[in-house]
Enzyme design. Structure first.
Site, PDB file in Angstrom:
ATOM      1  N   LYS A  66       0.813  -1.221   0.000  1.00  0.00           N
ATOM      2  CA  LYS A  66       0.000   0.000   0.000  1.00  0.00           C
ATOM      3  C   LYS A  66       0.852   1.279   0.000  1.00  0.00           C
ATOM      4  O   LYS A  66       0.408   2.313  -0.478  1.00  0.00           O
ATOM      5  CB  LYS A  66      -0.942   0.012   1.207  1.00  0.00           C
ATOM      6  CG  LYS A  66      -2.083  -0.996   1.079  1.00  0.00           C
ATOM      7  CD  LYS A  66      -3.039  -0.898   2.255  1.00  0.00           C
ATOM      8  CE  LYS A  66      -4.091  -1.988   2.184  1.00  0.00           C
ATOM      9  NZ  LYS A  66      -5.038  -1.925   3.295  1.00  0.00           N
ATOM     10  N   ASP A 102      -9.800   2.794   2.336  1.00  0.00           N
ATOM     11  CA  ASP A 102      -9.867   2.212   3.696  1.00  0.00           C
ATOM     12  C   ASP A 102     -10.436   3.234   4.684  1.00  0.00           C
ATOM     13  O   ASP A 102     -11.234   2.906   5.563  1.00  0.00           O
ATOM     14  CB  ASP A 102      -8.466   1.810   4.186  1.00  0.00           C
ATOM     15  CG  ASP A 102      -8.013   0.478   3.606  1.00  0.00           C
ATOM     16  OD1 ASP A 102      -8.871  -0.342   3.230  1.00  0.00           O
ATOM     17  OD2 ASP A 102      -6.784   0.257   3.525  1.00  0.00           O
TER      18      ASP A 102
HETATM   19  P1  NAP Z   1       0.660  -3.767   9.061  1.00  0.00           P
HETATM   20  O1  NAP Z   1       0.950  -2.494   8.349  1.00  0.00           O
HETATM   21  O2  NAP Z   1       1.538  -4.946   8.855  1.00  0.00           O
HETATM   22  O3  NAP Z   1       0.580  -3.413  10.655  1.00  0.00           O
HETATM   23  C1  NAP Z   1       0.427  -4.436  11.599  1.00  0.00           C
HETATM   24  C2  NAP Z   1       0.200  -3.829  12.980  1.00  0.00           C
HETATM   25  O4  NAP Z   1      -0.057  -4.908  13.899  1.00  0.00           O
HETATM   26  C3  NAP Z   1       1.408  -3.082  13.534  1.00  0.00           C
HETATM   27  O5  NAP Z   1       0.961  -2.025  14.343  1.00  0.00           O
HETATM   28  C4  NAP Z   1       2.105  -4.170  14.375  1.00  0.00           C
HETATM   29  O6  NAP Z   1       2.878  -3.652  15.440  1.00  0.00           O
HETATM   30  C5  NAP Z   1       0.887  -4.866  14.965  1.00  0.00           C
HETATM   31  N1  NAP Z   1       1.185  -6.248  15.386  1.00  0.00           N
HETATM   32  C6  NAP Z   1       1.342  -7.334  14.587  1.00  0.00           C
HETATM   33  N2  NAP Z   1       1.579  -8.435  15.349  1.00  0.00           N
HETATM   34  C7  NAP Z   1       1.591  -8.010  16.649  1.00  0.00           C
HETATM   35  C8  NAP Z   1       1.793  -8.665  17.900  1.00  0.00           C
HETATM   36  N3  NAP Z   1       2.046  -9.988  17.951  1.00  0.00           N
HETATM   37  N4  NAP Z   1       1.718  -7.933  19.034  1.00  0.00           N
HETATM   38  C9  NAP Z   1       1.463  -6.596  18.986  1.00  0.00           C
HETATM   39  N5  NAP Z   1       1.275  -5.923  17.830  1.00  0.00           N
HETATM   40  C10 NAP Z   1       1.343  -6.617  16.678  1.00  0.00           C
HETATM   41  O7  NAP Z   1      -0.811  -4.294   8.693  1.00  0.00           O
HETATM   42  P2  NAP Z   1      -2.104  -3.407   8.327  1.00  0.00           P
HETATM   43  O8  NAP Z   1      -2.206  -3.253   6.863  1.00  0.00           O
HETATM   44  O9  NAP Z   1      -2.082  -2.184   9.173  1.00  0.00           O
HETATM   45  O10 NAP Z   1      -3.286  -4.399   8.773  1.00  0.00           O
HETATM   46  C11 NAP Z   1      -3.555  -4.641  10.130  1.00  0.00           C
HETATM   47  C12 NAP Z   1      -4.800  -5.505  10.262  1.00  0.00           C
HETATM   48  O11 NAP Z   1      -5.941  -4.786   9.787  1.00  0.00           O
HETATM   49  C13 NAP Z   1      -4.748  -6.800   9.431  1.00  0.00           C
HETATM   50  O12 NAP Z   1      -5.298  -7.851  10.199  1.00  0.00           O
HETATM   51  C14 NAP Z   1      -5.619  -6.500   8.236  1.00  0.00           C
HETATM   52  O13 NAP Z   1      -6.230  -7.657   7.705  1.00  0.00           O
HETATM   53  C15 NAP Z   1      -6.662  -5.575   8.877  1.00  0.00           C
HETATM   54  N6  NAP Z   1      -7.295  -4.708   7.880  1.00  0.00           N
HETATM   55  C16 NAP Z   1      -8.628  -4.798   7.737  1.00  0.00           C
HETATM   56  C17 NAP Z   1      -9.269  -3.980   6.824  1.00  0.00           C
HETATM   57  C18 NAP Z   1     -10.755  -4.074   6.661  1.00  0.00           C
HETATM   58  O14 NAP Z   1     -11.265  -3.598   5.647  1.00  0.00           O
HETATM   59  N7  NAP Z   1     -11.468  -4.645   7.615  1.00  0.00           N
HETATM   60  C19 NAP Z   1      -8.544  -3.056   6.047  1.00  0.00           C
HETATM   61  C20 NAP Z   1      -7.160  -2.978   6.245  1.00  0.00           C
HETATM   62  C21 NAP Z   1      -6.547  -3.816   7.163  1.00  0.00           C
HETATM   63  P3  NAP Z   1       4.445  -3.292  15.233  1.00  0.00           P
HETATM   64  O15 NAP Z   1       4.464  -1.920  14.628  1.00  0.00           O
HETATM   65  O16 NAP Z   1       4.994  -3.342  16.603  1.00  0.00           O
HETATM   66  O17 NAP Z   1       5.004  -4.342  14.314  1.00  0.00           O
END
Ligand code: NAP
Length: 286
Positions: A66, A102
């Site tokens: 993204k 989003d």
């Molecule tokens: P991303 O950029 O990879 O960010 C992941 C986030 O999760 C970071 O803040 C990371 O923290 C945290 N994290 C991951 N594993 C962790 C753990 N074990 N303990 C604590 N924190 C943890 O991913 P993203 O694109 O933001 O997506 C995040 C989630 O939102 C995903 O599950 C995705 O499927 C969902 N999502 C849903 C929609 C929807 O339409 N419903 C849209 C977009 C995303 P760190 O910074 O410390 O690594």
């Protein structure tokens, strides 16, 4: 001539966008195919360049590209530029224009499914990745009173708070980072109106699929808890929130609403939300 739209990401095997977007195209009897274009990092630039072919209407972009696609596009919508992330590309006469749906999808689900108006409220945001950026911008633009950003890696929460402060003067929102282990976290959570999980904790097929980012004991019983994770539909966090007595909203509505905004950008047609929602739900429950 059949035209094409696709989703670009890696890996893509769990994406349900092809299923509910195709249902929307078919509902309007459009001669369009929505495909999954799984893309290795080394192929990203050439896959984006191929979107300039006359048979391509555009694309969705998902994890992990993204942010990486921004320099490969010709124009950016203002919101996508501010957020620094694109999840929708529209092809207009060989020009590729980037959007972020989003943010709008999150707000629409919050208002319509959660009956929640963010203006003047106190919000806790868990996470500081791409989704948290889109949600943070949506909430500050909607004039929340306070936004606490909690993240495992504190510098990412600090960086997001700094970018949001650039637009928070206008909305008079107080935006601040909070370490996950901070003693004050419990107090901040207990007085919030809305808690949004933008981490991937609890996501199916991930190492944390059985975990909740927070336990019922710390969750606010009189608040709305919104989990962006949509697979499974009932996440560990939503179960804990229900135990605490909170109202909940899962990530499926946001997924469909962001997809609906993208659908309208590509086709100009009204998205058949109800059909998209039903088909997406079916795809998740199998
Ligand atoms: P991303 O950029 O990879 O960010 C992941 C986030 O999760 C970071 O803040 C990371 O923290 C945290 N994290 C991951 N594993 C962790 C753990 N074990 N303990 C604590 N924190 C943890 O991913 P993203 O694109 O933001 O997506 C995040 C989630 O939102 C995903 O599950 C995705 O499927 C969902 N999502 C849903 C929609 C929807 O339409 N419903 C849209 C977009 C995303 P760190 O910074 O410390 O690594």
């Amino acid at each position: 001539m059949t035209k094409f739209v696709g989703i670009i990401g890696y890996p893509l095997k769990h994406s349900i966008s092809p299923i509910f977007q195709q249902a929307a195209f078919d509902y309007h009897r459009l001669d369009l195919r929505y495909e999954a274009w799984e893309t290795e990092p080394t192929e990203l630039a050439s896959v984006i360049d191929r979107l300039r072919h006359p048979s391509i209407l555009g694309a969705n972009v998902t994890i992990p590209y993204k942010e990486a696609v921004l320099p490969l596009l010709d124009e950016l919508d203002e919101l996508a530029f501010q957020i620094g992330a694109v999840n929708t590309i529209v092809h207009r006469e060989r020009k590729l224009v980037g959007y972020n749906s989003d943010s709008g999808g999150f707000l629409q689900a919050l208002r319509e499914r959660g009956s929640f108006e963010p203006q003047g409220t106190r919000v806790v945001l868990l996470g500081a990745g791409g989704a948290a950026r889109a949600v943070g911008f949506a909430l500050v633009k909607a004039k929340v009173k306070a936004l606490a950003i909690v993240n495992r890696t504190l510098p990412r929460a600090e960086a997001l708070a700094t970018s949001l402060q650039s637009i928070s003067a206008e909305s008079q929102s107080e935006v601040y980072p909070v370490p996950w282990q901070d003693d004050k976290l419990k107090e901040i959570i207990s007085s919030c109106h809305l808690l949004v999980n933008c981490t991937s904790i609890g996501m199916k097929h991930s190492p944390t699929e059985t975990e909740s980012p927070l336990k019922a004991g710390i969750l606010p019983g009189d608040a709305l808890v919104y989990d962006l994770v949509y697979n499974p539909l009932e996440t560990p966090l939503l179960r804990e929130a229900r135990k605490a007595g909170a109202r909940v909203i899962g990530g499926l509505a946001m997924l469909v609403y962001q997809g609906a905004i993208s659908f309208k950008l590509w086709t100009g047609e009204e998205p058949p939300i109800k059909i998209m929602m039903e088909v997406a739900k079916q795809a998740l429950v199998g």
